[in-house]
Scaffold this motif. Sequence first.
Motif, PDB file in Angstrom:
ATOM      1  N   GLY A   1       0.804  -1.214   0.000  1.00 17.58           N
ATOM      2  CA  GLY A   1       0.000   0.000   0.000  1.00 17.58           C
ATOM      3  C   GLY A   1       0.838   1.265   0.000  1.00 17.58           C
ATOM      4  N   ILE A   2       1.870   1.307   0.865  1.00 14.06           N
ATOM      5  CA  ILE A   2       2.731   2.491   0.925  1.00 14.06           C
ATOM      6  C   ILE A   2       3.425   2.720  -0.406  1.00 14.06           C
ATOM      7  CG2 ILE A   2       4.834   3.448   1.956  1.00 14.06           C
ATOM      8  CD1 ILE A   2       4.018   2.224   4.595  1.00 14.06           C
ATOM      9  N   ASN A   3       3.987   1.641  -0.968  1.00 14.11           N
ATOM     10  CA  ASN A   3       4.695   1.775  -2.238  1.00 14.11           C
ATOM     11  C   ASN A   3       3.755   2.209  -3.356  1.00 14.11           C
ATOM     12  OD1 ASN A   3       5.662  -0.023  -4.907  1.00 14.11           O
ATOM     13  ND2 ASN A   3       7.255   1.179  -3.939  1.00 14.11           N
ATOM     14  N   PHE A   4       2.607   1.554  -3.458  1.00 13.23           N
ATOM     15  CA  PHE A   4       1.663   1.851  -4.542  1.00 13.23           C
ATOM     16  C   PHE A   4       1.134   3.276  -4.429  1.00 13.23           C
ATOM     17  CE2 PHE A   4      -2.586   1.926  -6.409  1.00 13.23           C
ATOM     18  CZ  PHE A   4      -2.356   1.373  -7.655  1.00 13.23           C
ATOM     19  N   LEU A   5       0.703   3.669  -3.231  1.00 17.83           N
ATOM     20  CA  LEU A   5       0.087   4.987  -3.063  1.00 17.83           C
ATOM     21  C   LEU A   5       1.113   6.119  -3.160  1.00 17.83           C
ATOM     22  CD1 LEU A   5      -2.438   4.210  -0.184  1.00 17.83           C
ATOM     23  CD2 LEU A   5      -2.930   4.491  -2.619  1.00 17.83           C
ATOM     24  N   SER A   6       2.319   5.908  -2.590  1.00 15.94           N
ATOM     25  CA  SER A   6       3.342   6.965  -2.665  1.00 15.94           C
ATOM     26  C   SER A   6       3.825   7.166  -4.097  1.00 15.94           C
ATOM     27  CB  SER A   6       4.517   6.638  -1.742  1.00 15.94           C
ATOM     28  OG  SER A   6       5.150   5.437  -2.130  1.00 15.94           O
ATOM     29  N   VAL A   7       4.021   6.054  -4.824  1.00 10.79           N
ATOM     30  CA  VAL A   7       4.436   6.160  -6.227  1.00 10.79           C
ATOM     31  C   VAL A   7       3.315   6.776  -7.065  1.00 10.79           C
ATOM     32  CG1 VAL A   7       5.063   4.846  -8.290  1.00 10.79           C
ATOM     33  CG2 VAL A   7       6.131   4.299  -6.116  1.00 10.79           C
ATOM     34  N   THR A   8       2.074   6.385  -6.774  1.00 13.22           N
ATOM     35  CA  THR A   8       0.925   6.970  -7.480  1.00 13.22           C
ATOM     36  C   THR A   8       0.861   8.481  -7.258  1.00 13.22           C
ATOM     37  OG1 THR A   8      -0.353   4.929  -7.264  1.00 13.22           O
ATOM     38  CG2 THR A   8      -1.579   6.947  -7.696  1.00 13.22           C
ATOM     39  N   GLY A   9       0.980   8.899  -5.995  1.00 13.50           N
ATOM     40  CA  GLY A   9       0.971  10.328  -5.692  1.00 13.50           C
ATOM     41  C   GLY A   9       2.133  11.065  -6.327  1.00 13.50           C
TER      42      GLY A   9
END
Length: 390
Positions: free
Chosen positions: A150-158
């Motif tokens: 979740g952290i990786n996906f959401l931070s990269v998405t942002g």
Amino acid sequence: MEKLLHFAVHFLFGDGTMSGEPVPPIFLNCSSIFIFGKDEKYASCPIENGTDPCYLLKEVHRAKEFRTYFLAILPIVLSVIACLLNIGYLMAQLKCFSQEKTSFKKRQVFLISRSLSIILANLLFYVVVIVWKANGFVYTSAMIFILIGGINFLSVTGTYIGLTILLYTAIVHQFWYMTKLTLTHCCLIIGLIWILSTASSVCIGLWGATLFYPESAPISCSFESCQQPLAIIIVVGLSICYGTVIVLYIAMMTRLHRLVRKSSLVQSRSKSNSMTAMKRLGLNMITFAVGSVPILIVCIVALANLRDLSSLGEGCKSPCKTFLHSSLFVEVEILASVAAIVWIIAMIADPVINILADKKLRGVFTKQITRVSQRMRRASTKSTISTDDQ
């Protein structure tokens, strides 16, 4: 060939025939795959009428093979490669960052944030493996696994959303970009992305793990009133984040091409550099899209089979539970391994694309590799000389 493989397994691990002890009657029809010293614990499990015990035993072996090779060994090897590449890429970025002008540093901080996210995800992946090997896959390890993703996906998405808007502003609203938008503003935006990503991922991890381990979870979550609605919200939320990145980039590029046709927009050097960066971002978008689609598919498949998958977390962990639900365990191993491997391959491709596409970064990265190899040669030469002297 298959018989030869079974013979080799039995020669190494032993079986009922070679050890002088009989194969349990329930496994007489599949004595060729029965492993003596390991599979006896499944002989006393209560099997429903009509269920083939040999099929269950094959599925148990399949699940263990997937767990060993595709959920442990291969992801760890790929993760080490991804971690080393991203550390080298981050060092090259930091060196270029110190030499760049302020206008270029605004874009660079977003790229540095993305590299830090990938490195952090790889380091936390090792924590998951350690926890998993120590206690098996339980609520805690599942929570950490979901939290990392979740952290990786959401931070990269942002980061991609922020970078796309930033580059678009640098091209279309260059005066505002140069005078109003400062490096401090960019750092504050990145900090906000990390805070929101971490807070959202903690919630997703705490509640998401209850989908698979409802009984051992500290939060009460029934299937109809909590698990199913929660799973739908998580899958829909991730899909919206994924779609926002892709749609936003396509919309920005479409508008830019229209503006370019109408006016001589890309005449100055800074605008030309921003357009080049925007096109380079497109390569990263492809990596993001390819790497994230399998993860979304895994989430959708898990949602469709949530009732069965959540049953794996019910009751105490035992050999009979693994044996009787072996086909479900195979499905879980396949879903988790596909998500992990594709996710890590995308982490490898991301720095490779950026290094190859950026001449300056490529030069710095090559120099770093040369220096490291020279130091390793000197160290090995010194150790060889000292050994000869002794």
